[in-house]
Design a protein around this motif. Structure first.
Motif, mmCIF file in Angstrom:
data_model
loop_
_atom_site.group_PDB
_atom_site.id
_atom_site.type_symbol
_atom_site.label_atom_id
_atom_site.label_comp_id
_atom_site.label_asym_id
_atom_site.label_seq_id
_atom_site.Cartn_x
_atom_site.Cartn_y
_atom_site.Cartn_z
ATOM 1 N N LEU A 41 0.827 -1.209 0.000
ATOM 2 C CA LEU A 41 0.000 0.000 0.000
ATOM 3 C C LEU A 41 0.860 1.258 0.000
ATOM 4 O O LEU A 41 0.546 2.233 -0.695
ATOM 5 N N TRP A 42 1.942 1.244 0.768
ATOM 6 C CA TRP A 42 2.800 2.429 0.836
ATOM 7 C C TRP A 42 3.422 2.727 -0.524
ATOM 8 O O TRP A 42 3.544 3.898 -0.916
ATOM 9 N N ALA A 43 3.780 1.681 -1.280
ATOM 10 C CA ALA A 43 4.408 1.892 -2.585
ATOM 11 C C ALA A 43 3.446 2.527 -3.581
ATOM 12 O O ALA A 43 3.889 3.181 -4.531
ATOM 13 N N LYS A 44 2.147 2.359 -3.377
ATOM 14 C CA LYS A 44 1.153 2.896 -4.308
ATOM 15 C C LYS A 44 0.235 3.915 -3.632
ATOM 16 O O LYS A 44 -0.889 4.114 -4.072
ATOM 17 N N TRP A 52 -12.068 7.015 -1.513
ATOM 18 C CA TRP A 52 -12.584 5.859 -0.785
ATOM 19 C C TRP A 52 -12.690 4.637 -1.680
ATOM 20 O O TRP A 52 -12.359 3.519 -1.271
ATOM 21 N N SER A 53 -13.165 4.819 -2.902
ATOM 22 C CA SER A 53 -13.286 3.686 -3.809
ATOM 23 C C SER A 53 -11.923 3.123 -4.167
ATOM 24 O O SER A 53 -11.729 1.894 -4.224
ATOM 25 N N GLU A 54 -10.960 4.000 -4.411
ATOM 26 C CA GLU A 54 -9.607 3.549 -4.737
ATOM 27 C C GLU A 54 -8.969 2.807 -3.557
ATOM 28 O O GLU A 54 -8.254 1.819 -3.754
ATOM 29 N N THR A 55 -9.217 3.281 -2.342
ATOM 30 C CA THR A 55 -8.665 2.603 -1.164
ATOM 31 C C THR A 55 -9.232 1.200 -1.026
ATOM 32 O O THR A 55 -8.498 0.234 -0.802
ATOM 33 N N ALA A 56 -10.558 1.083 -1.164
ATOM 34 C CA ALA A 56 -11.183 -0.239 -1.065
ATOM 35 C C ALA A 56 -10.663 -1.171 -2.153
ATOM 36 O O ALA A 56 -10.379 -2.350 -1.898
ATOM 37 N N GLY A 57 -10.532 -0.656 -3.376
ATOM 38 C CA GLY A 57 -10.037 -1.489 -4.460
ATOM 39 C C GLY A 57 -8.597 -1.915 -4.253
ATOM 40 O O GLY A 57 -8.223 -3.047 -4.575
ATOM 41 N N GLN A 58 -7.771 -1.019 -3.681
ATOM 42 C CA GLN A 58 -6.356 -1.343 -3.498
ATOM 43 C C GLN A 58 -6.155 -2.414 -2.439
ATOM 44 O O GLN A 58 -5.395 -3.366 -2.632
ATOM 45 N N VAL A 59 -6.837 -2.287 -1.300
ATOM 46 C CA VAL A 59 -6.656 -3.291 -0.248
ATOM 47 C C VAL A 59 -7.263 -4.624 -0.670
ATOM 48 O O VAL A 59 -6.785 -5.697 -0.255
ATOM 49 N N HIS A 60 -8.311 -4.574 -1.491
ATOM 50 C CA HIS A 60 -8.905 -5.832 -1.962
ATOM 51 C C HIS A 60 -7.987 -6.508 -2.975
ATOM 52 O O HIS A 60 -7.735 -7.720 -2.883
ATOM 53 N N SER A 61 -7.486 -5.764 -3.938
ATOM 54 C CA SER A 61 -6.607 -6.368 -4.941
ATOM 55 C C SER A 61 -5.283 -6.828 -4.335
ATOM 56 O O SER A 61 -4.634 -7.730 -4.875
ATOM 57 N N ALA A 123 -5.663 1.561 6.612
ATOM 58 C CA ALA A 123 -5.685 2.191 5.290
ATOM 59 C C ALA A 123 -6.850 3.164 5.168
ATOM 60 O O ALA A 123 -6.710 4.246 4.573
ATOM 61 N N GLN A 124 -7.995 2.802 5.727
ATOM 62 C CA GLN A 124 -9.140 3.715 5.694
ATOM 63 C C GLN A 124 -8.838 4.984 6.491
ATOM 64 O O GLN A 124 -9.183 6.095 6.071
ATOM 65 N N LEU A 125 -8.179 4.822 7.632
ATOM 66 C CA LEU A 125 -7.810 5.994 8.429
ATOM 67 C C LEU A 125 -6.797 6.864 7.691
ATOM 68 O O LEU A 125 -6.806 8.098 7.832
ATOM 69 N N ALA A 126 -5.919 6.250 6.900
ATOM 70 C CA ALA A 126 -4.944 7.026 6.135
ATOM 71 C C ALA A 126 -5.608 7.814 5.020
ATOM 72 O O ALA A 126 -5.093 8.864 4.601
ATOM 73 N N THR A 127 -6.721 7.340 4.520
ATOM 74 C CA THR A 127 -7.429 8.052 3.454
ATOM 75 C C THR A 127 -8.310 9.166 3.997
ATOM 76 O O THR A 127 -8.511 10.187 3.323
ATOM 77 N N LEU A 331 -6.173 8.425 -9.712
ATOM 78 C CA LEU A 331 -5.366 9.169 -8.753
ATOM 79 C C LEU A 331 -3.898 8.846 -8.952
ATOM 80 O O LEU A 331 -3.530 7.754 -9.368
ATOM 81 N N GLY A 332 -3.074 9.819 -8.628
ATOM 82 C CA GLY A 332 -1.638 9.654 -8.796
ATOM 83 C C GLY A 332 -1.091 10.415 -9.979
ATOM 84 O O GLY A 332 0.130 10.514 -10.138
ATOM 85 N N TRP A 333 -1.965 10.963 -10.828
ATOM 86 C CA TRP A 333 -1.533 11.738 -11.981
ATOM 87 C C TRP A 333 -1.922 13.199 -11.800
ATOM 88 O O TRP A 333 -1.130 13.999 -11.361
ATOM 89 N N SER A 334 -3.159 13.533 -12.109
ATOM 90 C CA SER A 334 -3.602 14.920 -11.966
ATOM 91 C C SER A 334 -3.874 15.294 -10.514
ATOM 92 O O SER A 334 -3.798 16.472 -10.160
ATOM 93 N N ALA A 335 -4.231 14.312 -9.715
ATOM 94 C CA ALA A 335 -4.563 14.579 -8.312
ATOM 95 C C ALA A 335 -3.890 13.556 -7.419
ATOM 96 O O ALA A 335 -3.897 12.354 -7.718
ATOM 97 N N VAL A 336 -3.326 14.042 -6.327
ATOM 98 C CA VAL A 336 -2.695 13.187 -5.320
ATOM 99 C C VAL A 336 -3.130 13.690 -3.956
ATOM 100 O O VAL A 336 -2.969 14.876 -3.651
#
Length: 443
Positions: A41-44, A52-61, A123-127, A331-336
């Motif tokens: 998670l830290w690397a990405k 919120w959707s990106e966080t859920a998708g990342q921890v699931h994948s 991860a949710q708290l970090a978001t 996320l990670g391109w135009s917005a971070v």
């Protein structure tokens, strides 16, 4: 008078599960899950922290890594008695085989499941500090948590059944490759049965999908344990039947397991400008900074006709009266972390969306190129464009000649009085909206 003291009751022996739970391999297996998942998670972090959707998708994948790790941990624990050469000694105890299996397997299964759940919460708290709209998506957690425990329990059975020290690493590698193929290849058979299959960003599972996935993975794991260690192995048929029923439901539903997030269909707009500025409701909190990034453009377009009504961001192609807002996602391109990374570049992309670049592909005429360049330079004189001009100034004869023509067109547009420039821009945007190359006014 003689005092008689009653003998003290002997201390109660600790339950075998307590020793397995607090000592030995199980806590280390649990610690490996947040460590591995946390590094992933830290690397990405730029790609999920703030959505919120990106966080859920990342921890699931990320279960593509943690689930094989849980299975390998269970497998290593399952082969413990064989490595210690105490398996024959354990076979002489009065405790039945199933009890012995569960005593060793459950601590690892519960540790890895609880550790995964804790990491998801972190991860949710970090978001949370950076989220700009929407709400936490936790619907997949029941299925994911049960799948982690089921992976460890199934791995434990494999570790007991396969007499080799290489069983754990081989199981981890096979699980990673198998899950990777099923997860990434959308046409792979049985893809919906994989606990690592992720919805697209902005999609949610139907309400029963996580529970069916939990029954599918958990039922298979319990059936494997009963078939291996129960005295009456026929009892494995009940969890197996439940798992097959859940798996059949998942397979028959297919892509119907996911639905669009209702909030992703809505937009939040700033109508104080022309064109209006609209962002997807999932990132409603970013509207002020998006409007601020485009304020220099909208100020210069005041009074210009034939513009789209709004910059839109509703996930689909813009309608006839809309221009596409530059992508906030992925996320990670135009917005971070809820902030635009390059407002100047964002404004330039918004201007190009006004120019009708969705017209049929074809070579631009010299008139179009000069007009486009002059409009972009007038509305958003980006540092990138200035750097290109400096390079052209040091280029060959053709590049320097083209630069002189571009600068002359820019100077002509900038030198017009306000009324003349509004009329020219109105004619320009009308021609570009109609994909009419001949209608583009000359400079």
């Amino acid at each position: 008078m003689t005092l008689v003291t009653e003998p003290k009751a002997p201390p109660r022996a600790p339950h075998p599960l307590r020793a397995e739970w607090v000592r030995g391999f199980a806590p280390w297996a649990g610690a490996a899950i947040p460590l591995t998942l946390g590094v992933t998670l830290w690397a990405k972090a730029d790609q999920w922290q703030g959505g919120w959707s990106e966080t859920a998708g990342q921890v699931h994948s990320a279960m593509l890594i943690t689930l094989p790790l849980a299975a390998a941990a269970g497998c290593w624990q399952g082969g413990r008695e064989r490595r210690r050469r105490t398996d024959e000694l354990w076979a002489t105890t009065v405790r039945p085989p199933l009890a012995r299996l569960l005593t060793a397997a459950l601590p690892v299964a519960l540790w890895v499941a609880a550790s995964y759940l804790l990491t998801v919460v972190l991860a949710q708290l970090a978001t949370w500090p950076y989220a700009q709209g929407d709400h936490p998506h936790l619907a997949l957690l029941p299925g994911d948590t049960v799948a982690m425990a089921a992976g460890a329990l199934t791995g434990h059975v494999v570790g007991r059944a396969v007499p080799t020290r290489l069983a754990a690493p081989l199981l981890a590698m096979a699980g990673y490759v198998g899950l990777g193929i099923v997860t990434t290849v959308r046409s792979a058979p049985g893809r919906v049965l994989s606990p690592t299959t992720s919805p697209l960003t902005g999609e949610l599972p139907v309400w029963w999908q996580p529970w069916a996935m939990a029954l599918w993975t958990g039922g298979l794991a319990v059936a494997a344990a009963l078939a291996y260690a129960a005295r009456r192995r026929v009892t494995a048929l009940l969890p197996l039947a439940a798992a097959l029923a859940a798996g059949t439901l998942l397979a028959q539903t297919g892509d119907g397991l996911w639905r669009a997030n209702p909030i992703a269909r809505r937009q939040v707009c700033d109508t104080s400008t022309a064109p209006a500025v609209c962002v997807n409701a999932r990132y409603a909190g970013m509207l002020p900074q998006v409007s601020d990034a485009l304020s220099g453009v909208t100020d210069k377009l005041h009074g210009v006709r034939n513009l789209p009504v709004r910059w839109a961001d509703h996930g689909g192609a813009p309608r006839a009266d809309e221009a596409q807002l530059p992508g906030i996602t992925p996320l990670g391109w135009s917005a971070v972390r809820g902030r635009l990374t390059d407002p100047e570049q964002f404004a330039w992309e918004a201007v190009t969306a006004l120019e009708g670049y969705d017209c049929p592909e074809g070579p631009l005429t010299a008139r179009e190129r000069r007009a486009d360049d002059a409009v972009e330079y007038y509305l958003v004189p980006t540092s990138t464009r200035k750097a290109i001009d400096e390079d052209d100034a040091r280029g060959d004869t053709a590049q320097r000649a083209d630069l002189r023509e571009r600068r002359a067109a820019r100077a002509k547009l900038a030198g017009m009085d306000e009324r003349t420039r509004r009329e020219w821009l109105s004619a320009y945007f009308a021609a570009r909206a109609d994909c009419d190359a001949k209608g583009v006014p000359a400079l």
